[in-house]
Design a protein around this motif. Sequence first.
Motif, PDB file in Angstrom:
ATOM      1  N   THR A  31     -47.738   6.250   6.598  1.00  0.00           N
ATOM      2  CA  THR A  31     -49.040   6.462   7.205  1.00  0.00           C
ATOM      3  C   THR A  31     -50.039   6.655   6.077  1.00  0.00           C
ATOM      4  OG1 THR A  31     -50.384   7.943   8.593  1.00  0.00           O
ATOM      5  CG2 THR A  31     -48.528   8.936   7.424  1.00  0.00           C
ATOM      6  N   HIS A  32     -51.291   6.287   6.309  1.00  0.00           N
ATOM      7  CA  HIS A  32     -52.284   6.484   5.246  1.00  0.00           C
ATOM      8  C   HIS A  32     -53.038   7.799   5.433  1.00  0.00           C
ATOM      9  CE1 HIS A  32     -54.740   4.702   8.444  1.00  0.00           C
ATOM     10  NE2 HIS A  32     -55.806   5.195   7.859  1.00  0.00           N
ATOM     11  N   ARG A  33     -52.615   8.596   6.430  1.00  0.00           N
ATOM     12  CA  ARG A  33     -53.252   9.901   6.647  1.00  0.00           C
ATOM     13  C   ARG A  33     -52.186  10.990   6.690  1.00  0.00           C
ATOM     14  NH1 ARG A  33     -56.686   7.261  10.926  1.00  0.00           N
ATOM     15  NH2 ARG A  33     -55.210   8.168  12.395  1.00  0.00           N
ATOM     16  N   SER A  34     -52.336  11.990   5.854  1.00  0.00           N
ATOM     17  CA  SER A  34     -51.322  13.053   5.783  1.00  0.00           C
ATOM     18  C   SER A  34     -51.242  13.844   7.085  1.00  0.00           C
ATOM     19  CB  SER A  34     -51.617  13.996   4.608  1.00  0.00           C
ATOM     20  OG  SER A  34     -52.911  14.568   4.738  1.00  0.00           O
ATOM     21  N   GLU A  35     -52.330  13.872   7.863  1.00  0.00           N
ATOM     22  CA  GLU A  35     -52.289  14.607   9.128  1.00  0.00           C
ATOM     23  C   GLU A  35     -51.342  13.964  10.139  1.00  0.00           C
ATOM     24  OE1 GLU A  35     -56.451  12.557   9.055  1.00  0.00           O
ATOM     25  OE2 GLU A  35     -55.021  13.428   7.623  1.00  0.00           O
ATOM     26  N   ASN A  36     -50.907  12.736   9.866  1.00  0.00           N
ATOM     27  CA  ASN A  36     -49.940  12.074  10.751  1.00  0.00           C
ATOM     28  C   ASN A  36     -48.489  12.397  10.408  1.00  0.00           C
ATOM     29  OD1 ASN A  36     -51.745  10.765  12.455  1.00  0.00           O
ATOM     30  ND2 ASN A  36     -51.865   8.938  11.160  1.00  0.00           N
ATOM     31  N   PHE A  37     -48.277  13.194   9.362  1.00  0.00           N
ATOM     32  CA  PHE A  37     -46.902  13.536   8.987  1.00  0.00           C
ATOM     33  C   PHE A  37     -46.160  14.191  10.146  1.00  0.00           C
ATOM     34  CE2 PHE A  37     -46.562  13.712   4.070  1.00  0.00           C
ATOM     35  CZ  PHE A  37     -47.124  12.452   3.991  1.00  0.00           C
ATOM     36  N   SER A  38     -46.846  15.083  10.867  1.00  0.00           N
ATOM     37  CA  SER A  38     -46.192  15.794  11.968  1.00  0.00           C
ATOM     38  C   SER A  38     -45.783  14.822  13.079  1.00  0.00           C
ATOM     39  CB  SER A  38     -47.120  16.876  12.531  1.00  0.00           C
ATOM     40  OG  SER A  38     -48.333  16.307  13.008  1.00  0.00           O
ATOM     41  N   VAL A  39     -46.571  13.754  13.265  1.00  0.00           N
ATOM     42  CA  VAL A  39     -46.236  12.746  14.271  1.00  0.00           C
ATOM     43  C   VAL A  39     -44.938  12.048  13.891  1.00  0.00           C
ATOM     44  CG1 VAL A  39     -46.968  10.576  15.340  1.00  0.00           C
ATOM     45  CG2 VAL A  39     -48.649  12.388  14.897  1.00  0.00           C
ATOM     46  N   VAL A  40     -44.841  11.646  12.630  1.00  0.00           N
ATOM     47  CA  VAL A  40     -43.644  10.953  12.147  1.00  0.00           C
ATOM     48  C   VAL A  40     -42.430  11.866  12.228  1.00  0.00           C
ATOM     49  CG1 VAL A  40     -42.565   9.869  10.137  1.00  0.00           C
ATOM     50  CG2 VAL A  40     -44.981   9.434  10.648  1.00  0.00           C
ATOM     51  N   GLU A  41     -42.596  13.097  11.806  1.00  0.00           N
ATOM     52  CA  GLU A  41     -41.476  14.046  11.823  1.00  0.00           C
ATOM     53  C   GLU A  41     -41.008  14.318  13.249  1.00  0.00           C
ATOM     54  OE1 GLU A  41     -42.636  16.448   7.716  1.00  0.00           O
ATOM     55  OE2 GLU A  41     -43.405  17.127   9.658  1.00  0.00           O
ATOM     56  N   ALA A  42     -41.948  14.369  14.196  1.00  0.00           N
ATOM     57  CA  ALA A  42     -41.583  14.604  15.597  1.00  0.00           C
ATOM     58  C   ALA A  42     -40.755  13.446  16.156  1.00  0.00           C
ATOM     59  CB  ALA A  42     -42.838  14.804  16.443  1.00  0.00           C
TER      60      ALA A  42
END
Length: 310
Positions: A31-42
């Motif tokens: 992802t190019h946005r770190s705020e999407n890390f939680s989405v990927v981890e989920a």
Amino acid sequence: MRIFVAGGTGVVGRPLVEALVELGHEVTASTHRSENFSVVEALGARPALMNGLDDAAVRQAIMAAGPEVVINQITALSAPSRDYGKWLETTNRLRSEGTRSLIAAACEAGTRRVIAQSASFMTQPVGSGPTDESAPLYREAPEPIRSHIQANIAAEALVLDTPGIEGVVLRYGFLYGEGTAIGPGGEWATAIQSGELPIVGDGAGRYPFVHVRDAVSATVQAVDRGSPGIYNIVGDEPAPQAEWLPYLAEILGAPQPRRVSEKEAEEQVGGQAVYYGTQLPAASNAKAKAELGLNLAYPSWRQGFREVFS
């Protein structure tokens, strides 16, 4: 299997990552946005911060993942498309420049197979039957379609012609379903509801629609099925604009779409409106069914549209 999904939080990327994880694969999703890390981890995957146009970032992310398979789903198509040419500019760069970086990193990491997204609605407007994967692309198309086709051609060549890589190109049709322009709250759906999306000329252009879930299913199949090459990932039923637009308007409780001439469409929207509305050929999915085992949950756009907007 270790799989790297570039663009893992997009319309196709997110459900694709979820499906791959459910099958037991070890997935890294960029992802190019770190705020999407939680989405990927989920979703059960490992996130990687990556700008698809940054050579160093692409190399670092792929080398760290060490993937056996790389799946490229990066686009920049989530923003509104009022200016079609400008809307495509970044995606065109991602297709040409970004794919070059991704392929180079995949080769260095020892990746076996690269699967890349492309488009099935860019063929020359000739003949009356459905086109297959060997049909010539519309290289002489008017702008801004021409630049997009050239970017797709460049990306496809990189994927298919790189020694040591099993290159698979998936030419998706017009996506519909959750998160797309043809989904609840999507740009096309909203335009139809407000009467802004017209039928152009005779409306004979035949749209190759495909539900997001079917695009995901085909991509999962391509991880370990199918010879290297190009596959049209589309539904069974071509959709003339003069049929699908009124049909969807009725489902949405919207006014029946107005008609505009080809000249009006070109002046008001651009040459792409004339091509898609009046000239677009149907596309065949026979190869994907035979070699990838494409099994459509939504073979007909009529069934699919009704379910999406039910």
